[in-house]
Enzyme design. Structure first.
Site, PDB file in Angstrom:
ATOM      1  N   GLY A 144       0.748  -1.236   0.024  1.00  0.00           N
ATOM      2  CA  GLY A 144      -0.098  -0.006  -0.029  1.00  0.00           C
ATOM      3  C   GLY A 144       0.899   1.266   0.137  1.00  0.00           C
ATOM      4  N   GLU A 169      12.716  -4.209  -4.464  1.00  0.00           N
ATOM      5  CA  GLU A 169      11.692  -4.494  -5.320  1.00  0.00           C
ATOM      6  C   GLU A 169      12.278  -4.291  -6.910  1.00  0.00           C
ATOM      7  OE1 GLU A 169       8.457  -1.785  -4.909  1.00  0.00           O
ATOM      8  OE2 GLU A 169       7.230  -2.310  -6.499  1.00  0.00           O
TER       9      GLU A 169
HETATM   10  C1  LIG Z   1      -1.004  -3.093 -12.591  1.00  0.00           C
HETATM   11  C2  LIG Z   1      -0.465  -2.148 -11.627  1.00  0.00           C
HETATM   12  C3  LIG Z   1      -0.145  -2.732 -10.331  1.00  0.00           C
HETATM   13  C4  LIG Z   1       0.229  -1.673  -9.376  1.00  0.00           C
HETATM   14  N1  LIG Z   1       0.326  -2.246  -7.962  1.00  0.00           N
HETATM   15  C5  LIG Z   1       0.619  -1.460  -7.120  1.00  0.00           C
HETATM   16  C6  LIG Z   1       0.674  -2.004  -5.787  1.00  0.00           C
HETATM   17  O1  LIG Z   1       0.517  -3.030  -5.460  1.00  0.00           O
HETATM   18  N2  LIG Z   1       0.770  -0.993  -4.703  1.00  0.00           N
HETATM   19  C7  LIG Z   1       0.872   0.302  -5.016  1.00  0.00           C
HETATM   20  O2  LIG Z   1       1.310   1.068  -3.965  1.00  0.00           O
HETATM   21  N3  LIG Z   1       0.977   0.898  -6.157  1.00  0.00           N
HETATM   22  C8  LIG Z   1       0.793   0.054  -7.395  1.00  0.00           C
HETATM   23  N4  LIG Z   1       0.596   0.496  -8.467  1.00  0.00           N
HETATM   24  C9  LIG Z   1       0.742   1.720  -8.684  1.00  0.00           C
HETATM   25  C10 LIG Z   1       1.921   2.322  -9.361  1.00  0.00           C
HETATM   26  O3  LIG Z   1       2.785   2.186  -8.668  1.00  0.00           O
HETATM   27  C11 LIG Z   1       1.751   3.713  -9.988  1.00  0.00           C
HETATM   28  O4  LIG Z   1       1.033   3.642 -11.252  1.00  0.00           O
HETATM   29  C12 LIG Z   1       3.002   4.417 -10.359  1.00  0.00           C
HETATM   30  O5  LIG Z   1       3.453   4.725  -8.752  1.00  0.00           O
HETATM   31  C13 LIG Z   1       2.749   5.791 -10.770  1.00  0.00           C
HETATM   32  O6  LIG Z   1       1.887   6.398 -10.476  1.00  0.00           O
HETATM   33  P1  LIG Z   1       0.460   7.246 -11.198  1.00  0.00           P
HETATM   34  O7  LIG Z   1      -0.151   6.020 -11.837  1.00  0.00           O
HETATM   35  O8  LIG Z   1      -0.421   7.821 -10.083  1.00  0.00           O
HETATM   36  O9  LIG Z   1       0.945   8.097 -12.471  1.00  0.00           O
HETATM   37  P2  LIG Z   1       1.422   9.624 -12.216  1.00  0.00           P
HETATM   38  O10 LIG Z   1       2.495   9.779 -10.846  1.00  0.00           O
HETATM   39  O11 LIG Z   1       0.366  10.343 -11.999  1.00  0.00           O
HETATM   40  O12 LIG Z   1       2.402   9.764 -13.318  1.00  0.00           O
HETATM   41  C14 LIG Z   1       1.475   9.965 -14.777  1.00  0.00           C
HETATM   42  C15 LIG Z   1       2.565   9.827 -15.759  1.00  0.00           C
HETATM   43  O13 LIG Z   1       3.474  11.010 -15.436  1.00  0.00           O
HETATM   44  C16 LIG Z   1       4.705  10.671 -15.524  1.00  0.00           C
HETATM   45  N5  LIG Z   1       5.411  11.219 -14.465  1.00  0.00           N
HETATM   46  C17 LIG Z   1       5.295  11.762 -13.199  1.00  0.00           C
HETATM   47  N6  LIG Z   1       6.116  12.535 -12.648  1.00  0.00           N
HETATM   48  C18 LIG Z   1       7.242  12.558 -13.593  1.00  0.00           C
HETATM   49  C19 LIG Z   1       8.227  13.058 -13.353  1.00  0.00           C
HETATM   50  N7  LIG Z   1       8.878  13.634 -12.332  1.00  0.00           N
HETATM   51  N8  LIG Z   1       8.958  13.089 -14.585  1.00  0.00           N
HETATM   52  C20 LIG Z   1       8.630  12.385 -15.570  1.00  0.00           C
HETATM   53  N9  LIG Z   1       7.598  11.983 -15.565  1.00  0.00           N
HETATM   54  C21 LIG Z   1       6.635  11.859 -14.576  1.00  0.00           C
HETATM   55  C22 LIG Z   1       4.939   9.224 -14.753  1.00  0.00           C
HETATM   56  O14 LIG Z   1       5.851   8.251 -15.450  1.00  0.00           O
HETATM   57  C23 LIG Z   1       3.504   8.554 -15.621  1.00  0.00           C
HETATM   58  O15 LIG Z   1       3.771   8.259 -17.193  1.00  0.00           O
HETATM   59  C24 LIG Z   1       0.258  -0.287  -9.658  1.00  0.00           C
HETATM   60  C25 LIG Z   1      -0.106  -0.009 -10.807  1.00  0.00           C
HETATM   61  C26 LIG Z   1      -0.682  -0.836 -11.750  1.00  0.00           C
HETATM   62  C27 LIG Z   1      -1.048  -0.456 -13.164  1.00  0.00           C
END
Ligand SMILES: Cc1cc2nc3c(=O)[nH]c(=O)nc-3n(C[C@H](O)[C@H](O)[C@H](O)COP(=O)(O)OP(=O)(O)OC[C@H]3O[C@@H](n4cnc5c(N)ncnc54)[C@H](O)[C@@H]3O)c2cc1C
Lengths: 390, 392
Positions: free
Chosen positions: A129, A245
């Site tokens: 989480g 990880e």
């Molecule tokens: C299948 C799956 C399993 C997952 N499992 C877990 C889990 O078990 N536990 C958990 O805690 N989370 C989990 N996640 C969440 C995952 O860790 C997040 O998707 C990840 O941290 C990115 O956050 P976000 O999706 O909110 O994207 P955002 O942070 O909103 O980013 C959107 C886009 O902008 C880009 N971006 C953002 N900031 C920057 C920056 N500073 N520089 C360049 N680009 C940037 C990102 O690379 C992305 O392409 C999971 C996600 C998926 C899809």
């Protein structure tokens, strides 16, 4: 430098292969895939299989002996992970890859005593989480609150994108414990029993066809003894855990499997002959093979560095990036090589390769942004690895 | 398995890196590019004194008997320092060829002097046909008296101007691989050499054989039996050029990081912009994969494994990837990097030359494709996997 496995390593690989071929037969696959979940292994089978891995001694093989482990080098662990991925066996997730490493490095003695023996027997499933609706890449933005109350903390709020939360026995949960201090300061990490009152789980279908989850905490009471590391020092804890990880996610087995499967498809007799006799197809396969070899060598290199007692850091991010980018290239080429069959899904009598390529093309999409997606990993490599200013 | 270099190799690498950085100034390197020999004899002598000219030869010839990985670490360092030397012509090509296939007399007369840095030798393989396949060899070797007569034109001969002898590949029969190697002293009548104008630091020559006569004892190996030795030579060359390319890429990345941290635009170092972060991360990714593949190739050839698959992969990857690294380096440097007296230009040129040497990326991909068609199992290499679920 010695490119070859030692006789013992090779024997171990053969043993793991034999084990997996015996356990993961086509009949087993048919019997235990959940078709409503895009053909993923069922939760029950995943749990049962993890116990089998525990009984066979595979889970703690690379752990130090003091924690009941086999004390074998990381190369063995890498071989095991590689083969598990290649055979697409279930159970190779956080529960046996990085949670135990993080616990050994960061947990209290009581936590180690309580959880490690159960993990090594393959009894526990976990959810991680970290993410929340407002805390993705910007992980320090977590808002789930943990309020001190005597020898408990009371946790309230919502986690998002919580893989496998539906089958989890415990959560590894990052919270905000002090909202007055700066973003990175007031965080605390907890182990939370998923049977605690106040936890509910919501389901969300993904575009890959399987169900993902969100976890809600409503005044969930967590004993202070379940705090990992020090109170308000959760950022340090989570950063330590994330290194483990990334190391775990860089195994090359998936990529080798994708490549071999594509090769099998291309050698099949088709209407006008075999695809592999087409020079353009050959060139594409060769380019993929080169990338796949890079992913494999880099992953084993990492294992060898670990085996030597070194602590690779940005190299770990790099290996993850190489593996996932290579997998994506294979996804893209795979779809293209299927030609008109590309969109046919599992269940269609004409779906090639059981529709796997099409599923993976959708499923692996998350490699691009989750758990150190491509751009975030490049940021890490540039700043932590190459020392560029932020 | 241990895909890392050991402590001795690490020490050799550090020594070589330090030497390559100190050996010559950028101006001195540049001045050599038009010169007849293309390398500095004093620097080569120093390298020989450090044992590098002889490293890979057995002790009986004055060498240290190390493996090819050690040689790869040395050429990587020389690539990183852009230091020109006759190490390819003399050690990677002629020396190891003689060790493989030379008669006892040939070995005794050349190897100790190669190891000590006294003798420069080279090989003449490629021709105007351009290819590195046996079918492209047109140079004729015909029996004459107690020996042979050679007629033909060779290209890309390294260090011909400095070499005391050239080992020449020619055709002795009509079958595709009816090829023979002969050692020809450079001052033999009828042998004419002309320096080629080419990018990169190596001195490449055209060598014309016009009724050149040699004795029967000039044969290296057996008459008609040359190709397997030449194929091995080309593999070794390709593996070493892969390592050199890694050095070229490392130097380009180092210059780039340094520049990105200090060049200020918009009131910030340009290295703080994310576009630049991502470019640099890409360079580093390609560089590290290239390095591991290059080391793997050198180790495989040195360990007596076939090593062909590993070498094809390494050279195909490094030839493309490191050229891309040098282009990105220029992207980040902007105009300053375009000037002749900024060191980045050295690496830009060297990447062109090294990528083309001993087979470019396409050549090696083609070799891999052949392997793919003819021997699927080998193609997968270590992973003699069976697919877990039956599709086919
Ligand atoms: C299948 C799956 C399993 C997952 N499992 C877990 C889990 O078990 N536990 C958990 O805690 N989370 C989990 N996640 C969440 C995952 O860790 C997040 O998707 C990840 O941290 C990115 O956050 P976000 O999706 O909110 O994207 P955002 O942070 O909103 O980013 C959107 C886009 O902008 C880009 N971006 C953002 N900031 C920057 C920056 N500073 N520089 C360049 N680009 C940037 C990102 O690379 C992305 O392409 C999971 C996600 C998926 C899809």
């Amino acid at each position: 430098m010695d490119l070859k496995f030692t006789a013992e390593e090779a024997a171990f690989r053969d043993e793991v292969r034999a084990f997996l071929r015996r356990e993961i037969t086509p009949a087993v696959w048919e019997a235990h895939r959940d078709l409503a979940e895009q053909g993923m292994w069922t939760a029950e089978f995943t749990k049962a299989f993890r116990r089998k891995l525990g009984a066979a001694g595979y889970i703690g093989m690379g752990w130090p002996k003091e924690y009941g482990g086999g004390g074998r080098s990381r190369v063995y662990q890498a071989i095991f992970w590689d083969e598990m991925e290649y055979h697409r066996a279930p159970g190779l997730d956080r529960a046996i890859t990085y949670i135990p490493n993080a616990l050994m490095a960061l947990g209290s003695e009581a936590q180690k005593a309580e959880f490690l023996p159960r993990i090594i027997r393959g009894e526990l499933s976990w959810f991680v989480g970290y993410s929340e609706p407002e805390a993705g890449s910007d992980l320090a933005n977590v808002k789930v609150r943990a309020v001190e109350d005597g020898d408990h903390f009371v946790v309230t709020g919502q986690k998002a994108f919580s893989s496998d939360a539906h089958m989890a026995d415990y959560g590894w949960v990052l919270t905000r414990s002090d909202s007055a201090s700066s973003k990175h300061r007031g965080l605390s990490m907890f182990i939370i029993d998923m049977k605690s009152p106040g936890i509910t789980i919501t389901k969300y279908p993904t575009l890959a066809g399987w169900t993902h989850h969100a976890v809600h905490f409503d005044q969930v009471r967590v004993p202070r003894s379940m705090l990992v590391g020090e109170v308000h020092q959760g950022w340090k804890t989570v950063m330590g855990a994330i290194d483990f990880e990334r190391a775990a996610l860089s195994s090359p087995g998936l990529v080798s499997y994708q490549f071999d499967r594509l090769l099998a498809w291309c050698t099949k007799e088709r209407e006008g002959g075999r695809l592999i006799d087409d020079p353009l197809v050959q060139d594409e396969l060769v380019r993929l093979a080169i990338e796949a070899e890079g992913a494999k060598v880099m992953s084993y290199w990492l294992a060898c560095l670990h085996a030597k007692g070194l602590r690779p850091q940005h190299e770990t991010s790099l290996a993850l990036l190489v593996k996932r980018e290579t997998a994506r290239r294979l996804d893209v080429s795979g779809l293209e090589l299927l030609g008109p069959f590309a969109p046919l899904r599992h269940g269609s009598p004409w779906a090639p390769l059981e529709g796997e390529v099409e599923v993976e093309y959708r499923d692996h999409l998350y490699f691009q942004f989750a758990a150190g997606g491509f751009d975030i990993t490049r940021n890490v490599v540039a700043t932590r690895g190459l020392g560029l200013p932020r | 398995m241990d895909i890392t270099i050991d402590d001795d190799q690490k020490m050799l690498r550090e020594t070589a890196m330090a030497f390559a950085q100190e050996a010559m100034t950028a101006d001195a390197i540049r001045a050599l590019e038009g010169s007849e020999h293309g390398f500095d004899a004093k620097v080569w002598r120093k390298m020989a004194e450090m044992g590098w000219a002889g490293a890979v030869f057995p002790e009986e010839y004055g060498g240290a008997g190390t493996g090819l990985l050690e040689l790869a670490l040395i050429v990587e360092a020389l690539g990183q320092g852009a230091v020109p030397s006759p190490i390819y012509s003399t050690v990677v090509e002629a020396g190891l060829l003689l060790l493989d296939a030379g008669s006892p007399a040939q070995r005794d007369s050349y190897l100790p002097r190669i190891a000590s840095g006294e003798a420069i030798l080279t090989t003449a393989i490629a021709e105007p046909s351009g290819g590195l396949s046996p079918a492209g060899i047109r140079t004729r070797i015909t029996p004459a008296g107690n020996g042979f007569t050679i007629n033909g034109t060779k290209l890309f001969v390294r260090d011909a101007g400095a070499a005391e002898a050239i080992i020449c590949l020619g055709r002795t029969g009509d079958n595709e691989t009816d090829l023979t190697l002969l050692v020809v002293p450079r001052d033999t009548p009828g042998l004419k050499i002309r320096r080629l104008q080419a990018a990169g630091g190596e001195a490449l020559w055209e060598v014309v054989f016009d009724d050149v006569n040699v004795d029967a004892d000039a044969v290296v190996g057996e008459v008609g039996g040359a190709w397997s030795h030449v194929a091995r030579l080309l593999l070794r060359g390709a593996a070493m050029k892969s390592a050199e390319l890694v050095g070229i890429g490392q130097a380009s990345l180092d210059l780039t990081l340094n520049y990105a941290k200090t060049r200020v635009q918009f009131d910030r170092p340009i290295g703080s912009f994310q576009g630049v972060h991502h470019h640099c991360a890409e360079m580093y990714r390609d560089l590290e994969v290239s390095r591991l593949l290059a080391w793997q190739a050198a180790a495989a050839l040195g360990d007596g494994m076939a090593g062909d698959r590993e070498t094809f992969i390494a050279k195909a990857k490094t030839s493309e990837a490191i050229q891309a690294v040098t282009r990105t380096a220029h992207q980040i440097h902007g105009a300053i990097g375009f000037y002749r007296d900024y060191p980045l230009e050295l690496y830009y040129h060297r990447a062109i030359a090294a990528a083309a040497a001993y087979g470019d990326a396409g050549h090696h991909r083609r070799a891999l494709a052949r392997m793919l068609r003819e021997n699927l199992g080998r193609f997968r290499g270590e992973s003699s996997h069976e697919l877990p679920v039956h599709y086919v």
